[in-house]
Design a protein around this motif. Structure first.
Motif, PDB file in Angstrom:
ATOM      1  N   THR A  23       0.852  -1.188   0.000  1.00 21.50           N
ATOM      2  CA  THR A  23       0.000   0.000   0.000  1.00 21.50           C
ATOM      3  C   THR A  23       0.885   1.234   0.000  1.00 21.50           C
ATOM      4  O   THR A  23       1.907   1.272   0.693  1.00 21.50           O
ATOM      5  CB  THR A  23      -0.908   0.020   1.236  1.00 21.50           C
ATOM      6  N   VAL A  24       0.513   2.232  -0.791  1.00 20.54           N
ATOM      7  CA  VAL A  24       1.250   3.491  -0.857  1.00 20.54           C
ATOM      8  C   VAL A  24       0.326   4.595  -0.342  1.00 20.54           C
ATOM      9  O   VAL A  24      -0.776   4.774  -0.845  1.00 20.54           O
ATOM     10  CB  VAL A  24       1.708   3.815  -2.294  1.00 20.54           C
ATOM     11  N   ARG A  25       0.778   5.309   0.669  1.00 20.07           N
ATOM     12  CA  ARG A  25      -0.077   6.322   1.292  1.00 20.07           C
ATOM     13  C   ARG A  25       0.172   7.701   0.689  1.00 20.07           C
ATOM     14  O   ARG A  25       1.262   7.982   0.177  1.00 20.07           O
ATOM     15  CB  ARG A  25       0.154   6.364   2.808  1.00 20.07           C
ATOM     16  N   PRO A  26      -0.809   8.575   0.757  1.00 23.52           N
ATOM     17  CA  PRO A  26      -0.644   9.934   0.246  1.00 23.52           C
ATOM     18  C   PRO A  26       0.119  10.806   1.229  1.00 23.52           C
ATOM     19  O   PRO A  26       0.290  10.461   2.400  1.00 23.52           O
ATOM     20  CB  PRO A  26      -2.092  10.427   0.098  1.00 23.52           C
ATOM     21  N   GLY A  27       0.603  11.939   0.725  1.00 25.84           N
ATOM     22  CA  GLY A  27       1.243  12.924   1.590  1.00 25.84           C
ATOM     23  C   GLY A  27       2.727  12.765   1.761  1.00 25.84           C
ATOM     24  O   GLY A  27       3.377  13.623   2.358  1.00 25.84           O
ATOM     25  N   VAL A  28       3.305  11.674   1.254  1.00 28.37           N
ATOM     26  CA  VAL A  28       4.746  11.447   1.333  1.00 28.37           C
ATOM     27  C   VAL A  28       5.225  10.901  -0.002  1.00 28.37           C
ATOM     28  O   VAL A  28       4.426  10.398  -0.796  1.00 28.37           O
ATOM     29  CB  VAL A  28       5.132  10.450   2.461  1.00 28.37           C
ATOM     30  N   VAL A  29       6.525  10.990  -0.250  1.00 31.57           N
ATOM     31  CA  VAL A  29       7.128  10.352  -1.416  1.00 31.57           C
ATOM     32  C   VAL A  29       7.517   8.933  -1.028  1.00 31.57           C
ATOM     33  O   VAL A  29       8.214   8.727  -0.024  1.00 31.57           O
ATOM     34  CB  VAL A  29       8.367  11.122  -1.909  1.00 31.57           C
ATOM     35  N   THR A  30       7.056   7.974  -1.802  1.00 33.32           N
ATOM     36  CA  THR A  30       7.406   6.565  -1.565  1.00 33.32           C
ATOM     37  C   THR A  30       8.394   6.112  -2.628  1.00 33.32           C
ATOM     38  O   THR A  30       8.095   6.171  -3.832  1.00 33.32           O
ATOM     39  CB  THR A  30       6.164   5.663  -1.585  1.00 33.32           C
ATOM     40  N   GLY A  31       9.566   5.677  -2.203  1.00 35.99           N
ATOM     41  CA  GLY A  31      10.582   5.200  -3.123  1.00 35.99           C
ATOM     42  C   GLY A  31      10.389   3.724  -3.433  1.00 35.99           C
ATOM     43  O   GLY A  31      10.029   2.937  -2.557  1.00 35.99           O
ATOM     44  N   PHE A  32      10.628   3.363  -4.685  1.00 31.20           N
ATOM     45  CA  PHE A  32      10.480   1.980  -5.150  1.00 31.20           C
ATOM     46  C   PHE A  32      11.864   1.483  -5.549  1.00 31.20           C
ATOM     47  O   PHE A  32      12.433   1.948  -6.536  1.00 31.20           O
ATOM     48  CB  PHE A  32       9.518   1.947  -6.326  1.00 31.20           C
ATOM     49  N   LEU A  33      12.414   0.564  -4.773  1.00 30.81           N
ATOM     50  CA  LEU A  33      13.800   0.143  -4.941  1.00 30.81           C
ATOM     51  C   LEU A  33      13.896  -1.350  -5.228  1.00 30.81           C
ATOM     52  O   LEU A  33      13.055  -2.142  -4.808  1.00 30.81           O
ATOM     53  CB  LEU A  33      14.606   0.444  -3.667  1.00 30.81           C
ATOM     54  N   GLY A  34      14.974  -1.714  -5.913  1.00 30.59           N
ATOM     55  CA  GLY A  34      15.279  -3.111  -6.170  1.00 30.59           C
ATOM     56  C   GLY A  34      16.469  -3.196  -7.107  1.00 30.59           C
ATOM     57  O   GLY A  34      16.740  -2.261  -7.872  1.00 30.59           O
ATOM     58  N   PRO A  35      17.214  -4.298  -7.076  1.00 26.67           N
ATOM     59  CA  PRO A  35      18.344  -4.470  -7.998  1.00 26.67           C
ATOM     60  C   PRO A  35      17.865  -4.508  -9.445  1.00 26.67           C
ATOM     61  O   PRO A  35      16.662  -4.656  -9.723  1.00 26.67           O
ATOM     62  CB  PRO A  35      18.943  -5.825  -7.579  1.00 26.67           C
ATOM     63  N   ASN A  36      18.800  -4.380 -10.389  1.00 22.10           N
ATOM     64  CA  ASN A  36      18.459  -4.555 -11.806  1.00 22.10           C
ATOM     65  C   ASN A  36      17.804  -5.919 -12.011  1.00 22.10           C
ATOM     66  O   ASN A  36      18.282  -6.933 -11.502  1.00 22.10           O
ATOM     67  CB  ASN A  36      19.710  -4.471 -12.680  1.00 22.10           C
ATOM     68  N   GLY A  37      16.696  -5.924 -12.759  1.00 19.83           N
ATOM     69  CA  GLY A  37      15.999  -7.176 -13.012  1.00 19.83           C
ATOM     70  C   GLY A  37      15.068  -7.600 -11.897  1.00 19.83           C
ATOM     71  O   GLY A  37      14.512  -8.708 -11.952  1.00 19.83           O
ATOM     72  N   ALA A  38      14.868  -6.739 -10.897  1.00 19.91           N
ATOM     73  CA  ALA A  38      14.014  -7.107  -9.766  1.00 19.91           C
ATOM     74  C   ALA A  38      12.542  -7.121 -10.125  1.00 19.91           C
ATOM     75  O   ALA A  38      11.733  -7.745  -9.432  1.00 19.91           O
ATOM     76  CB  ALA A  38      14.248  -6.149  -8.593  1.00 19.91           C
ATOM     77  N   GLY A  39      12.168  -6.406 -11.205  1.00 20.57           N
ATOM     78  CA  GLY A  39      10.767  -6.364 -11.620  1.00 20.57           C
ATOM     79  C   GLY A  39      10.079  -5.043 -11.374  1.00 20.57           C
ATOM     80  O   GLY A  39       8.850  -4.962 -11.422  1.00 20.57           O
ATOM     81  N   LYS A  40      10.857  -3.966 -11.151  1.00 22.04           N
ATOM     82  CA  LYS A  40      10.240  -2.673 -10.831  1.00 22.04           C
ATOM     83  C   LYS A  40       9.434  -2.124 -12.016  1.00 22.04           C
ATOM     84  O   LYS A  40       8.276  -1.739 -11.853  1.00 22.04           O
ATOM     85  CB  LYS A  40      11.321  -1.662 -10.421  1.00 22.04           C
ATOM     86  N   SER A  41      10.048  -2.081 -13.200  1.00 23.61           N
ATOM     87  CA  SER A  41       9.343  -1.530 -14.358  1.00 23.61           C
ATOM     88  C   SER A  41       8.143  -2.387 -14.726  1.00 23.61           C
ATOM     89  O   SER A  41       7.070  -1.867 -15.072  1.00 23.61           O
ATOM     90  CB  SER A  41      10.293  -1.398 -15.546  1.00 23.61           C
ATOM     91  N   THR A  42       8.296  -3.705 -14.641  1.00 23.36           N
ATOM     92  CA  THR A  42       7.170  -4.596 -14.926  1.00 23.36           C
ATOM     93  C   THR A  42       6.038  -4.370 -13.938  1.00 23.36           C
ATOM     94  O   THR A  42       4.856  -4.354 -14.312  1.00 23.36           O
ATOM     95  CB  THR A  42       7.628  -6.059 -14.889  1.00 23.36           C
ATOM     96  N   THR A  43       6.391  -4.173 -12.676  1.00 25.29           N
ATOM     97  CA  THR A  43       5.367  -3.903 -11.662  1.00 25.29           C
ATOM     98  C   THR A  43       4.591  -2.639 -11.996  1.00 25.29           C
ATOM     99  O   THR A  43       3.351  -2.609 -11.921  1.00 25.29           O
ATOM    100  CB  THR A  43       6.020  -3.751 -10.279  1.00 25.29           C
ATOM    101  N   MET A  44       5.302  -1.578 -12.385  1.00 24.68           N
ATOM    102  CA  MET A  44       4.618  -0.329 -12.716  1.00 24.68           C
ATOM    103  C   MET A  44       3.713  -0.501 -13.931  1.00 24.68           C
ATOM    104  O   MET A  44       2.609   0.065 -13.984  1.00 24.68           O
ATOM    105  CB  MET A  44       5.645   0.774 -12.951  1.00 24.68           C
ATOM    106  N   ARG A  45       4.142  -1.276 -14.914  1.00 26.38           N
ATOM    107  CA  ARG A  45       3.310  -1.519 -16.088  1.00 26.38           C
ATOM    108  C   ARG A  45       2.070  -2.332 -15.708  1.00 26.38           C
ATOM    109  O   ARG A  45       0.972  -2.086 -16.224  1.00 26.38           O
ATOM    110  CB  ARG A  45       4.114  -2.235 -17.176  1.00 26.38           C
ATOM    111  N   LEU A  46       2.233  -3.281 -14.819  1.00 29.11           N
ATOM    112  CA  LEU A  46       1.077  -4.043 -14.347  1.00 29.11           C
ATOM    113  C   LEU A  46       0.102  -3.154 -13.592  1.00 29.11           C
ATOM    114  O   LEU A  46      -1.123  -3.284 -13.725  1.00 29.11           O
ATOM    115  CB  LEU A  46       1.537  -5.187 -13.434  1.00 29.11           C
ATOM    116  N   MET A  47       0.636  -2.226 -12.800  1.00 25.37           N
ATOM    117  CA  MET A  47      -0.219  -1.326 -12.034  1.00 25.37           C
ATOM    118  C   MET A  47      -1.117  -0.491 -12.938  1.00 25.37           C
ATOM    119  O   MET A  47      -2.252  -0.165 -12.584  1.00 25.37           O
ATOM    120  CB  MET A  47       0.646  -0.412 -11.163  1.00 25.37           C
TER     121      MET A  47
END
Length: 301
Positions: A23-47
């Motif tokens: 869950t990502v809450r409003p009012g703050v910046v939430t950083g999305f971290l992971g090593p290369n190939g962790a699935g960050k870009s794929t996760t955002m596309r799924l979202m």
């Protein structure tokens, strides 16, 4: 709230995203971290429904395809290069605005906001990477959205641009928006983000405030400079601390805070020239948390 539940995506035999929920809450910046190939870009596309997969993402309880005006709810920057190179910055944003039912005046507003008004008639293909990044952010902000999903928003920006981006994202979050941004620049994320979502090999490692993440994966140490380092180390070990002499006059202590170390030294009348706490960084915590989940490693030089 932005809620992600059970996201899963497979490419052939590779499970790129493995049951992610957070869950990502409003009012703050939430950083999305992971090593290369962790699935960050794929996760955002799924979202955003750009890739087919399992699970769901809701924006205040509504899935992205069901939003009445997506651009007015969610702004996304996933690929700054997704612009026709022959189209000017102004014409590109004008096209996006028309598709979202937004007035032309909003185009000039966001161009000014991101610092591109002077080059609005320049061909997008002639812009630098950092300027294209600003253009992508302008497109994300066209509808004045309540949610921002940004993949590497500081990529290609010069130091002034990184500083500007940081202040802008913090301000947008302080207005009550959800700001969810990925980055490989851990020093920048340590300054920018209040919350973190960390993944490795498509699985969730942590979803918590930055301070809690660092505390969970590292430990702070107390540095003491004294001419009687060996003697003080022995006394601290007797009382249950871990202590080692790092240099001839420097002691590194774990398990006691600086006040406790100072109290032991004072009780035994040992002179101390320096006493301070050395806290671990977000980089230290990230490397510790993802040590067994890093897929691509270079050989030692």
């Amino acid at each position: 709230m932005l809620r992600v539940q059970g996201l899963r995506k497979r490419y052939g035999d590779t499970l790129a995203v493995d049951g992610l929920s957070f869950t990502v809450r409003p009012g703050v910046v939430t950083g999305f971290l992971g090593p290369n190939g962790a699935g960050k870009s794929t996760t955002m596309r799924l979202m955003l429904g750009l890739d087919a997969g399992e699970g769901s993402t809701t924006f205040d309880g509504v899935r992205y395809p069901d939003l009445g005006c997506p651009a007015g709810t969610v702004g996304a920057l996933l690929d700054a290069g997704a612009v026709h190179p022959a189209r000017s910055a102004y014409r590109h944003l004008q096209m996006v605005a028309a598709g979202a039912g937004l007035p032309d005046r909003r185009v000039r507003e966001v161009l000014s906001l991101v610092g591109l008004d002077d080059v609005r008639h320049s061909r997008s293909g002639g812009l630098s990477l950092g300027m294209r990044q600003r253009l992508g952010l302008a497109a994300a902000l066209l509808g004045d959205p309540a949610y921002l999903i940004l993949d590497e928003p500081t990529n290609g920006l010069d130091p002034e641009g990184v500083h500007w981006m940081r202040r802008l994202l913090v301000r947008l979050a302080e207005e009550g928006r959800v700001v969810f941004a990925s980055s490989h620049l851990l020093s920048e994320m340590a300054t920018l983000a209040q919350d973190l979502v960390v993944i490795g090999q498509g699985r969730l490692i942590a979803a918590q405030p930055v301070g809690d993440f660092v505390a969970a994966h590292t430990r702070s140490e107390v540095l003491v400079r004294t001419d009687r380092a060996g003697e003080l180390a022995a006394l601290l070990r007797q009382e249950g601390a871990q202590a080692r002499v790092d240099e001839s006059d420097t002691l590194v202590v774990a398990g006691f805070d600086a006040d406790r170390v100072g109290e032991v030294a004072a009780r035994h009348r040992l002179p101390v020239r320096e006493l301070r706490t050395r806290r671990s960084s977000l980089e230290d915590a990230f490397l510790a948390a993802t040590a067994d989940l890093t897929q691509f490693r270079g050989a030692a030089a």
